[in-house]
Structure formats: structure tokens, C-alpha cells
Design a protein around this motif. Structure first.
Motif, PDB file in Angstrom:
ATOM      1  N   ASP A 158      -3.900  43.785   0.757  1.00 19.75           N
ATOM      2  CA  ASP A 158      -4.599  42.522   0.572  1.00 19.75           C
ATOM      3  C   ASP A 158      -5.947  42.598   1.267  1.00 19.75           C
ATOM      4  N   ARG A 159      -6.965  41.978   0.669  1.00 17.72           N
ATOM      5  CA  ARG A 159      -8.333  42.134   1.178  1.00 17.72           C
ATOM      6  C   ARG A 159      -8.448  41.746   2.656  1.00 17.72           C
ATOM      7  N   GLU A 160      -7.829  40.638   3.042  1.00 20.21           N
ATOM      8  CA  GLU A 160      -7.917  40.195   4.440  1.00 20.21           C
ATOM      9  C   GLU A 160      -7.329  41.242   5.376  1.00 20.21           C
ATOM     10  N   VAL A 161      -6.192  41.801   4.983  1.00 22.14           N
ATOM     11  CA  VAL A 161      -5.544  42.829   5.799  1.00 22.14           C
ATOM     12  C   VAL A 161      -6.436  44.050   5.902  1.00 22.14           C
ATOM     13  N   ARG A 162      -6.956  44.475   4.765  1.00 21.45           N
ATOM     14  CA  ARG A 162      -7.762  45.697   4.747  1.00 21.45           C
ATOM     15  C   ARG A 162      -9.037  45.537   5.563  1.00 21.45           C
ATOM     16  N   GLU A 163      -9.720  44.411   5.415  1.00 21.93           N
ATOM     17  CA  GLU A 163     -10.965  44.215   6.160  1.00 21.93           C
ATOM     18  C   GLU A 163     -10.712  44.186   7.654  1.00 21.93           C
ATOM     19  N   SER A 164      -9.595  43.604   8.073  1.00 21.77           N
ATOM     20  CA  SER A 164      -9.268  43.560   9.499  1.00 21.77           C
ATOM     21  C   SER A 164      -8.955  44.954  10.028  1.00 21.77           C
TER      22      SER A 164
ATOM     23  N   ILE B  80      -6.607  45.929 -23.637  1.00 19.14           N
ATOM     24  CA  ILE B  80      -5.771  44.775 -23.311  1.00 19.14           C
ATOM     25  C   ILE B  80      -5.545  44.688 -21.805  1.00 19.14           C
ATOM     26  N   PRO B  81      -5.764  43.519 -21.185  1.00 15.83           N
ATOM     27  CA  PRO B  81      -5.466  43.353 -19.751  1.00 15.83           C
ATOM     28  C   PRO B  81      -3.968  43.446 -19.484  1.00 15.83           C
ATOM     29  N   ASP B  82      -3.621  43.895 -18.259  1.00 16.29           N
ATOM     30  CA  ASP B  82      -2.207  43.965 -17.881  1.00 16.29           C
ATOM     31  C   ASP B  82      -1.896  43.208 -16.598  1.00 16.29           C
ATOM     32  N   ARG B  83      -2.930  42.560 -15.993  1.00 19.83           N
ATOM     33  CA  ARG B  83      -2.697  41.773 -14.775  1.00 19.83           C
ATOM     34  C   ARG B  83      -3.779  40.720 -14.646  1.00 19.83           C
ATOM     35  N   ASP B  84      -3.475  39.666 -13.868  1.00 21.73           N
ATOM     36  CA  ASP B  84      -4.436  38.581 -13.711  1.00 21.73           C
ATOM     37  C   ASP B  84      -5.383  38.846 -12.538  1.00 21.73           C
ATOM     38  N   GLY B  85      -6.204  37.856 -12.198  1.00 21.27           N
ATOM     39  CA  GLY B  85      -7.187  38.010 -11.131  1.00 21.27           C
ATOM     40  C   GLY B  85      -6.590  38.236  -9.765  1.00 21.27           C
ATOM     41  N   GLU B  86      -5.321  37.856  -9.580  1.00 23.23           N
ATOM     42  CA  GLU B  86      -4.634  38.055  -8.301  1.00 23.23           C
ATOM     43  C   GLU B  86      -3.906  39.399  -8.250  1.00 23.23           C
ATOM     44  N   GLY B  87      -3.978  40.152  -9.337  1.00 21.98           N
ATOM     45  CA  GLY B  87      -3.295  41.439  -9.377  1.00 21.98           C
ATOM     46  C   GLY B  87      -1.849  41.363  -9.818  1.00 21.98           C
TER      47      GLY B  87
ATOM     48  N   THR C  94      -8.580  47.437 -10.149  1.00 19.60           N
ATOM     49  CA  THR C  94      -8.460  48.437  -9.084  1.00 19.60           C
ATOM     50  C   THR C  94      -9.346  49.622  -9.449  1.00 19.60           C
ATOM     51  N   THR C  95      -9.670  50.430  -8.444  1.00 18.96           N
ATOM     52  CA  THR C  95     -10.483  51.618  -8.722  1.00 18.96           C
ATOM     53  C   THR C  95      -9.720  52.607  -9.598  1.00 18.96           C
ATOM     54  N   SER C  96      -8.409  52.699  -9.436  1.00 18.37           N
ATOM     55  CA  SER C  96      -7.640  53.652 -10.236  1.00 18.37           C
ATOM     56  C   SER C  96      -7.627  53.252 -11.711  1.00 18.37           C
TER      57      SER C  96
END
Length: 336
Positions: A131-137, A219-226, A192-194
Motif C-alpha cells: 500500500d502506498r502509505e506503507v511503502r512511502e513510510s 480490457i481492464p482487469d482491476r479497478d482504481g484500488e487494485g 502496476t509496473t508489471s
């Protein structure tokens, strides 16, 4: 009680029926835990193979492996836990101990305190997307780091990833060699980068063969929250779909089956990862196998190097090639 291959603070907490916070305090040498309980915590930690900090002379290098708690269970968890096991096996060969940290929003503050405790860890491996918050910390923790199956966006630490672009290129090219010309892609580009890298590999293979996909075939396979979403089929279908991962391919095949579309008789499907979904899918998925053994070996080697020589830490990216696994979700159109 049998020894485990790895240890987390939650394992110790569950064993003693106490909170993870209590375990963290004891392992960090903080007040608030009785001596009797500390001894029990230390005994279980040592039994599981975790080398405790001695708050002075260091006996061995200690690596914290940070992973999203959503990868700690379920089918996707099997893939990441397999990669995790490879990493800790390599660390064990050079007498390094490890502890898993499954951080989330609620535990983040305590987890950062644990990671920053002097003598607790000598280096960190960040496994998979956090999660972005976790990663940034965690980016701000001043310990040597290596990122696995994800890029370090700060470009300060090494990253060890599957070679996504050329692996996706290879499996798309394989479809073309099998006679397919109308090929779509399933994956939310930019999520995601992958996924983005795999889309680029897919596009490159098409361009080299002078093929142009229709936009409606992406075709998308996930929403904005992943969060995974069910693929929505276009009105006109291609001859084949390249999916960014096996889970997406598995869900796509189920959607196609409900519509009365047979795989591979009516439409071919490929995946990526060669995880549990490739085996569960009917028919079995043609996919790209990720070399988790080599990824684990490189990741462990890089973090050991940087723990010994932190001044040499760089931002290199190590890309490990995948391998096409041929199963029954693709047929040879050339034989028709």
C-alpha cells in the motif's frame, strides 16, 4: 511444536495468545513486558530460528521481509510465500536470520518503530506491491533495501523483477507463430509496473508482425484500488487474449464459458506467472513461468552485499527471464 522455515511477530503472538504489540516490545527491549513473558517470547523466537538482537555485539545479519498482508494467504499468497521461502532459504545459507513484517495502515506506526529499532534489522527486502502509505513510510527507513517483484520508485535501491516486457513479447509471438492474428490484452494498463511492462511486450510483438489490435480488445482487469473486477467482453472478440496474470486468465475463461465460448476451440487464452490459477483453470493455461528460485537467489545476494557494504548500495534493476509453459488453452491454427 515443529520448527518453521520462517518467523513473524504474529506467529509468536499466536503461539502465546498475546498481542503482536507485546511481542514487538519484548523483541525491541522496551518496557511493559514481564521478564517471565519475555523469556517465553525469546524461547519461541529462538526455537523458530530467529536470532535475537543482543543490543550490542551482533551475532548475525538480520533481514526484515516486508510484504502486504493480502499476500499472506489465499491463492495469491501461495505465489508470494513460495518466493518468500526461496529468499529465506538463500539467506539461511549465509547465516542470516529473517522476520516477516506484514504491515497495514493500523500497524504501520508500530512496524516502523520496530524496523528502526537499533540492532533489530540490518537490511530490508520489500516483497511485492505494498500500500502506498506503507511503502512511502518504509522508503524513509535508513536501512539497506532490495525490492522484489516491484520497482523501487526512488531509484535508490536495487530491484529484482521478472523480465516482463520480453516474456510478454515471447508469449504473444508464440500465439502469432501458432497462426493467431487478432490478439487482445487483458489487464488494467498503468495499475502496476508489471502490467504496463507486459502490455508493452504484447504491443511490441504485434508491431513487429505489422498487426494492429482494436482498442476494444484491451480490457481492464482491476479497478482504481487494485481490486480484481470481472472482465467485460467486447461485442466483437479477437482470436486470442494475452492476460497479464494467471488469475485474470482464470476469471476470463470462466466468463467465456458462461457465454458459451470454448477455450481453445473458439478462442485462445494465455496467462503469466504459472501459479495455482494456471493449474486450476480448465483447460490448463499456457503461461509464462516466473523463475522464483533465481529471483530469491539474486535478492538475497544483493541485500547481503549491501548490509556488509551499505555505501555501495545503488539502484540497479535485475530482470529474470521467464519461460513459456505450453498447455491446452492454445491450439495450433496452422493445422486447420
Amino acid at each position: 511444536m515443529a520448527k518453521k522455515n520462517s518467523i513473524s511477530m504474529q506467529d509468536i503472538a499466536d503461539e502465546l495468545n498475546i498481542s503482536k504489540v507485546t511481542v514487538s516490545k519484548a523483541l525491541n527491549g522496551k518496557d511493559g513486558v514481564s521478564e517471565e513473558l519475555k523469556e517465553k517470547i525469546f524461547a519461541i523466537a529462538e526455537h523458530y530460528g530467529y536470532i535475537l538482537p543482543d543490543y550490542g555485539q551482533r551475532k548475525a545479519k538480520k533481514v526484515g521481509i516486508v510484504m502486504s498482508e493480502r499476500f499472506n494467504s489465499g491463492d495469491m499468497g501461495k505465489f508470494y510465500m513460495g518466493m518468500y521461502e526461496k529468499i529465506i532459504n538463500e539467506l539461511r545459507k549465509v547465516s542470516c536470520s529473517s522476520m516477516m513484517i506484514t504491515s497495514n495502515h493500523e500497524s504501520l506506526k508500530r512496524d516502523i518503530e520496530t524496523l528502526e529499532t537499533k540492532g533489530m534489522f540490518d537490511g530490508l527486502i520489500l516483497l511485492g506491491i505494498l500500500d502506498r502509505e506503507v511503502r512511502e513510510s518504509i522508503d524513509g527507513v535508513s536501512l539497506p533495501k532490495v525490492y522484489v517483484d516491484v520497482y523501487d520508485e526512488t531509484h535508490k535501491s536495487d530491484s529484482v523483477v521478472t523480465e516482463n516486457i520480453y516474456s510478454a513479447y515471447d508469449i504473444t509471438d508464440y500465439l502469432i507463430q501458432m497462426g493467431y492474428r487478432e490478439i487482445g490484452f487483458v489487464g488494467t494498463i498503468g495499475a502496476t509496473t508489471s502490467i504496463t511492462d507486459r502490455y508493452l511486450g504484447y504491443q511490441r510483438a504485434l508491431l513487429e508482425h505489422h498487426l494492429q489490435p482494436k482498442q476494444e480488445w484491451c480490457i481492464p482487469d482491476r479497478d482504481g484500488e487494485g481490486t480484481a473486477i470481472e472482465p467485460e467482453l467486447p461485442e466483437t472478440l479477437p482470436e486470442a487474449f494475452v492476460c497479464n496474470c494467471d488469475e485474470t486468465a482464470f476469471r476470463l475463461v470462466k466468463v467465456l464459458r458462461r457465454k458459451g465460448i470454448r477455450v481453445p476451440e473458439d478462442l485462445a487464452v494465455t496467462g503469466f506467472d504459472d501459479d495455482i490459477y494456471a493449474e486450476l483453470c480448465e483447460p490448463g493455461l499456457t503461461t509464462v513461468s516466473v523463475n522464483i528460485e533465481e529471483i530469491g537467489k539474486i535478492a538475497a545476494g544483493r541485500i547481503v552485499r549491501y548490509m556488509e557494504h551499505p555505501e555501495k548500495q545503488g539502484g540497479d534493476v535485475y530482470r529474470v527471464p521467464g519461460k513459456i509453459i505450453r498447455r491446452d488453452s492454445v491450439k495450433d491454427l496452422r493445422k486447420q
